[in-house]
Design an enzyme around this catalytic site. Structure first.
Site, PDB file in Angstrom:
ATOM      1  N   ASN A   7       0.873  -1.173   0.000  1.00  0.00           N
ATOM      2  CA  ASN A   7       0.000   0.000   0.000  1.00  0.00           C
ATOM      3  C   ASN A   7       0.911   1.224   0.000  1.00  0.00           C
ATOM      4  O   ASN A   7       1.463   1.598   1.031  1.00  0.00           O
ATOM      5  CB  ASN A   7      -0.895  -0.029   1.241  1.00  0.00           C
ATOM      6  CG  ASN A   7      -1.840   1.157   1.295  1.00  0.00           C
ATOM      7  OD1 ASN A   7      -1.795   2.048   0.441  1.00  0.00           O
ATOM      8  ND2 ASN A   7      -2.692   1.176   2.305  1.00  0.00           N
ATOM      9  N   LYS A  14       3.487   0.853   2.920  1.00  0.00           N
ATOM     10  CA  LYS A  14       3.087  -0.115   3.950  1.00  0.00           C
ATOM     11  C   LYS A  14       3.117  -1.483   3.309  1.00  0.00           C
ATOM     12  O   LYS A  14       2.713  -1.628   2.153  1.00  0.00           O
ATOM     13  CB  LYS A  14       1.644   0.165   4.398  1.00  0.00           C
ATOM     14  CG  LYS A  14       1.541   0.986   5.654  1.00  0.00           C
ATOM     15  CD  LYS A  14       0.157   0.822   6.273  1.00  0.00           C
ATOM     16  CE  LYS A  14      -0.609   2.115   6.165  1.00  0.00           C
ATOM     17  NZ  LYS A  14      -1.994   2.044   6.584  1.00  0.00           N
ATOM     18  N   ARG A  90      -2.291  -2.162  -3.641  1.00  0.00           N
ATOM     19  CA  ARG A  90      -3.499  -1.364  -3.497  1.00  0.00           C
ATOM     20  C   ARG A  90      -3.384  -0.165  -4.431  1.00  0.00           C
ATOM     21  O   ARG A  90      -2.365   0.536  -4.443  1.00  0.00           O
ATOM     22  CB  ARG A  90      -3.622  -0.864  -2.062  1.00  0.00           C
ATOM     23  CG  ARG A  90      -4.780   0.095  -1.919  1.00  0.00           C
ATOM     24  CD  ARG A  90      -4.700   0.927  -0.672  1.00  0.00           C
ATOM     25  NE  ARG A  90      -5.796   1.864  -0.638  1.00  0.00           N
ATOM     26  CZ  ARG A  90      -5.741   3.055  -0.059  1.00  0.00           C
ATOM     27  NH1 ARG A  90      -4.634   3.451   0.531  1.00  0.00           N
ATOM     28  NH2 ARG A  90      -6.776   3.853  -0.069  1.00  0.00           N
ATOM     29  N   HIS A 180     -12.915   2.960  -0.264  1.00  0.00           N
ATOM     30  CA  HIS A 180     -12.941   1.915   0.779  1.00  0.00           C
ATOM     31  C   HIS A 180     -13.569   0.621   0.257  1.00  0.00           C
ATOM     32  O   HIS A 180     -14.043  -0.202   1.044  1.00  0.00           O
ATOM     33  CB  HIS A 180     -13.805   2.345   1.998  1.00  0.00           C
ATOM     34  CG  HIS A 180     -13.201   3.381   2.880  1.00  0.00           C
ATOM     35  ND1 HIS A 180     -13.967   4.327   3.515  1.00  0.00           N
ATOM     36  CD2 HIS A 180     -11.917   3.613   3.257  1.00  0.00           C
ATOM     37  CE1 HIS A 180     -13.188   5.107   4.249  1.00  0.00           C
ATOM     38  NE2 HIS A 180     -11.940   4.700   4.101  1.00  0.00           N
ATOM     39  N   ARG A 241     -12.253  15.872   7.097  1.00  0.00           N
ATOM     40  CA  ARG A 241     -13.028  16.166   5.882  1.00  0.00           C
ATOM     41  C   ARG A 241     -14.455  16.540   6.233  1.00  0.00           C
ATOM     42  O   ARG A 241     -15.053  15.977   7.153  1.00  0.00           O
ATOM     43  CB  ARG A 241     -13.053  14.947   4.953  1.00  0.00           C
ATOM     44  CG  ARG A 241     -11.704  14.577   4.411  1.00  0.00           C
ATOM     45  CD  ARG A 241     -11.824  13.457   3.385  1.00  0.00           C
ATOM     46  NE  ARG A 241     -10.565  12.751   3.257  1.00  0.00           N
ATOM     47  CZ  ARG A 241     -10.440  11.428   3.231  1.00  0.00           C
ATOM     48  NH1 ARG A 241     -11.502  10.649   3.293  1.00  0.00           N
ATOM     49  NH2 ARG A 241      -9.249  10.879   3.114  1.00  0.00           N
ATOM     50  N   GLY A 331     -11.312   2.102  12.582  1.00  0.00           N
ATOM     51  CA  GLY A 331     -10.849   2.470  13.926  1.00  0.00           C
ATOM     52  C   GLY A 331     -11.967   2.909  14.854  1.00  0.00           C
ATOM     53  O   GLY A 331     -12.013   2.509  16.029  1.00  0.00           O
ATOM     54  N   GLU A 385      -8.171  -5.232   4.837  1.00  0.00           N
ATOM     55  CA  GLU A 385      -8.026  -4.965   3.406  1.00  0.00           C
ATOM     56  C   GLU A 385      -6.837  -5.727   2.816  1.00  0.00           C
ATOM     57  O   GLU A 385      -6.903  -6.207   1.684  1.00  0.00           O
ATOM     58  CB  GLU A 385      -7.867  -3.458   3.176  1.00  0.00           C
ATOM     59  CG  GLU A 385      -9.166  -2.714   3.473  1.00  0.00           C
ATOM     60  CD  GLU A 385      -8.961  -1.239   3.749  1.00  0.00           C
ATOM     61  OE1 GLU A 385      -8.984  -0.468   2.790  1.00  0.00           O
ATOM     62  OE2 GLU A 385      -8.773  -0.873   4.914  1.00  0.00           O
TER      63      GLU A 385
HETATM   64  P1  ADP Z   1      -7.667   5.256   8.909  1.00  0.00           P
HETATM   65  O1  ADP Z   1      -8.937   5.709   8.276  1.00  0.00           O
HETATM   66  O2  ADP Z   1      -6.563   6.251   8.837  1.00  0.00           O
HETATM   67  O3  ADP Z   1      -7.264   3.837   8.562  1.00  0.00           O
HETATM   68  P2  ADP Z   1      -8.456   4.115  11.455  1.00  0.00           P
HETATM   69  O4  ADP Z   1      -9.400   3.159  10.826  1.00  0.00           O
HETATM   70  O5  ADP Z   1      -7.259   3.581  12.151  1.00  0.00           O
HETATM   71  O6  ADP Z   1      -7.989   5.238  10.469  1.00  0.00           O
HETATM   72  O7  ADP Z   1      -9.302   4.984  12.494  1.00  0.00           O
HETATM   73  C1  ADP Z   1      -8.741   6.030  13.214  1.00  0.00           C
HETATM   74  C2  ADP Z   1      -9.823   6.583  14.114  1.00  0.00           C
HETATM   75  O8  ADP Z   1     -10.218   5.564  15.042  1.00  0.00           O
HETATM   76  C3  ADP Z   1      -9.373   7.778  14.930  1.00  0.00           C
HETATM   77  O9  ADP Z   1     -10.375   8.788  14.913  1.00  0.00           O
HETATM   78  C4  ADP Z   1      -9.278   7.203  16.318  1.00  0.00           C
HETATM   79  O10 ADP Z   1      -9.560   8.166  17.303  1.00  0.00           O
HETATM   80  C5  ADP Z   1     -10.369   6.169  16.309  1.00  0.00           C
HETATM   81  N1  ADP Z   1     -10.205   5.231  17.427  1.00  0.00           N
HETATM   82  C6  ADP Z   1      -9.216   4.363  17.649  1.00  0.00           C
HETATM   83  N2  ADP Z   1      -9.377   3.758  18.850  1.00  0.00           N
HETATM   84  C7  ADP Z   1     -10.496   4.271  19.408  1.00  0.00           C
HETATM   85  C8  ADP Z   1     -11.201   4.083  20.643  1.00  0.00           C
HETATM   86  N3  ADP Z   1     -10.780   3.211  21.543  1.00  0.00           N
HETATM   87  N4  ADP Z   1     -12.333   4.805  20.838  1.00  0.00           N
HETATM   88  C9  ADP Z   1     -12.767   5.691  19.926  1.00  0.00           C
HETATM   89  N5  ADP Z   1     -12.154   5.927  18.760  1.00  0.00           N
HETATM   90  C10 ADP Z   1     -11.044   5.225  18.487  1.00  0.00           C
END
Ligand code: ADP
Length: 399
Positions: A7, A14, A90, A180, A241, A331, A385
Site C-alpha cells: 500500500n 506499507k 493497493r 474503501h 473532511r 478504527g 483490506e
Molecule cells: P484510517 O482511516 O486512517 O485507517 P483508522 O481506521 O485507524 O484510520 O481509524 C482512526 C480513528 O479511530 C481515529 O479517529 C481514532 O480516534 C479512532 N479510534 C481508535 N481507537 C479508538 C477508541 N478506543 N475509541 C474511539 N475511537 C477510536
C-alpha cells in the site's frame, strides 16, 4: 503461496507478507520519508521489531530494505525473495475502467497513470511504486492491482449520477465512484457468513468509520450505493473532511474569505469534519474525552456524526427496501462502543434492537450486539483490506 501486499503513498510504503496456506501475516512494516530521508519499522509475527533509518531516495530503496528485513538477520521469515510468489498492490482509483482486480501489465500501469486527473495524490505515486517493485522483483514475479473503487462499480446509474450537466460526466467522468471498496467488500462478505446466509440473499449496510469514513449499501453482495463520491470528501463528516455540504458554501466562502480553489479544497479536506467542528482534534478518542469533560463543541461533533450515520442507515434501508444486517468497522467503528450504540438506538421501528452490554463488549473483535429478537443483525466486523488484496492476488495469479 506467499503474497506481498503493498500500500504505497508518495513518501510511504506499507507492506505485509501473508502466507496463503493459513492466511497468516508473517511480517509487516512501514517505510516512511521516501524521497526525503528514510525510515523503516518492521515487525514479525513472533514479535521481533526493528526500526532503522536508511536512505530512501526512491521507492526502490524502500523495497530493497523491506526484502532485507524479510530475508536476513533476526527478522528473517523467508530464505529468499523468490519465495514471494506474487505482489498485490493497493491502487486508489480504477475509474470505470477497472471493475475488478487485475494482473498488472505495462498497459495497466499506463492506465493507472492516465487516471491522475481523478486521483492526483494517489494514482501517480502508486504507479511509481509498482514500477519500482517490478524493478526490484523482476518482471517474472506476477503483480496484481486491487482498486478502492472497484467494488462500487456495480452501483446503478441513478446512484452515481450527480445533478450537474450530464456533459461533465461525459467529458470529465464526474460521477460518484466511492472508495474503501476493498474494506466494504471484505466485511460485507464476512457479515453474510456470520449471518449464515448467502450474500446474494442479504441486504447489508456496511459502516467503515475511521479517519476517513464511508457507508455502503450492499444488496445481494453488490454495492448499490455509497457515501463517498467523486472523491473521498463526500458523505459523512470525518477526521478532517467536511463530508457532503451544500455546494454553495464553497463559492460563498471562497468569495468571503478570498480563497483560491486549492485553498478551499485544503479547508474542506484538512480543516473540517471533527477537527473543524470541535476546534480540538481530528481524533475520535480526543473528541470523546473532551465531550466527557463537558466540552460543548466536542459533544456537538459526536452528535453530528452519529445523526448523519443514523440518517444514512435509514436512507439505505429505504433504498434497498429493507435491511438484514448492519456492520461497524474501521478504527472508530471497531472501537467506539458509545458511537455504535447511539447510532443504532432508536431504530427499533425498522427492526434494529441492540444491547448496551453486548455493544460495550463488542470492540476490536467479531461480535454481534443486536438482541436475539432483533430482526436486523448488528455486528462489529474488523476489516482486513490486506488479506483481501492477498486473496485477489492469489486467485488471479493462480488462474
Ligand atoms: P484510517 O482511516 O486512517 O485507517 P483508522 O481506521 O485507524 O484510520 O481509524 C482512526 C480513528 O479511530 C481515529 O479517529 C481514532 O480516534 C479512532 N479510534 C481508535 N481507537 C479508538 C477508541 N478506543 N475509541 C474511539 N475511537 C477510536
Amino acid at each position: 503461496m506467499k503474497i506481498l501486499v503493498i500500500n504505497a503513498g508518495s513518501s510511504s510504503l506499507k507492506y505485509q507478507l501473508i502466507d496463503m496456506e493459513n492466511e497468516k501475516v508473517l511480517a509487516k512494516g512501514l517505510c516512511e520519508r521516501i524521497g526525503i530521508s528514510g525510515n523503516i519499522s518492521h515487525k514479525t509475527a513472533d514479535g521481533k521489531k526493528v526500526e532503522k533509518e536508511l536512505p530512501f531516495p526512491t521507492h526502490k530503496e524502500a523495497f530493497l530494505a523491506l526484502i532485507d528485513m524479510l530475508t536476513k538477520g533476526e527478522t528473517k521469515v523467508i530464505d529468499d525473495m523468490k519465495e514471494i510468489s506474487a505482489v498485490g498492490h493497493r491502487v486508489v482509483h480504477g475509474s470505470e475502467t477497472f471493475k475488478n482486480s487485475i494482473r498488472i501489465t505495462d498497459e495497466v500501469i499506463q492506465t493507472i497513470i492516465d487516471l491522475k486527473d481523478l486521483s492526483p495524490l494517489h494514482n501517480p505515486p502508486q504507479a511509481v511504486a509498482i514500477k519500482a517493485c517490478q524493478e526490484v522483483f523482476g518482471k517474472d514475479t506476477p503483480m496484481v492491482a486491487v482498486f478502492d473503487t472497484s467494488f462500487h462499480q456495480t452501483m446503478p446509474e441513478k446512484a452515481y449520477i450527480y445533478g450537474v450537466p450530464y456533459e461533465y460526466y461525459e467529458k470529465y467522468h464526474v460521477r460518484r465512484y466511492g472508495f474503501h471498496g476493498t474494506s466494504h467488500r471484505f466485511v460485507s462478505a464476512r457479515l453474510a457468513e456470520l449471518v449464515g446466509k448467502p450474500a446474494s440473499e442479504l441486504k447489508l449496510i456496511s459502516c467503515h468509520l475511521g479517519n476517513g469514513s464511508s457507508i455502503t449499501a450492499v444488496d445481494g453482495g453488490k454495492s448499490v450505493d455509497t457515501t463517498m463520491g467523486f472523491t473521498p470528501l463526500d458523505g459523512i463528516i470525518m477526521g478532517t473532511r467536511s463530508g457532503g455540504i451544500d455546494p454553495s458554501i464553497v463559492t460563498f466562502l471562497a468569495d468571503k474569505e478570498n480563497k483560491t480553489p486549492a485553498e478551499m479544497s485544503d479547508i474542506l479536506n484538512k480543516k473540517s469534519g471533527f477537527l473543524g467542528i470541535s476546534g480540538l482534534s481530528s481524533d475520535c478518542r480526543d473528541i470523546e474525552a473532551a465531550a466527557h469533560e463537558g466540552n460543548h463543541r466536542a459533544q456537538l461533533t459526536l452528535d453530528v456524526v452519529k445523526y448523519q450515520i443514523k440518517k444514512i442507515i435509514g436512507s439505505y434501508a429505504a433504498a434497498m427496501g429493507g435491511v438484514d444486517g448492519i456492520l461497524f468497522t474501521g478504527g472508530i467503528g471497531e472501537n467506539s462502543a458509545s458511537l455504535r450504540y447511539d447510532v443504532c438506538s432508536g431504530l427499533e421501528f425498522m427492526g434494529v434492537k441492540v444491547d448496551k452490554e453486548l455493544c460495550d463488549n463488542a470492540s476490536r473483535k467479531e461480535a454481534k450486539f443486536s438482541t436475539p429478537d432483533s430482526k436486523v443483525e448488528v455486528w462489529v466486523v474488523p476489516t482486513d483490506e490486506e488479506l483481501l488484496i492477498a486473496r485477489d492476488t492469489a486467485e488471479i495469479v493462480g488462474k
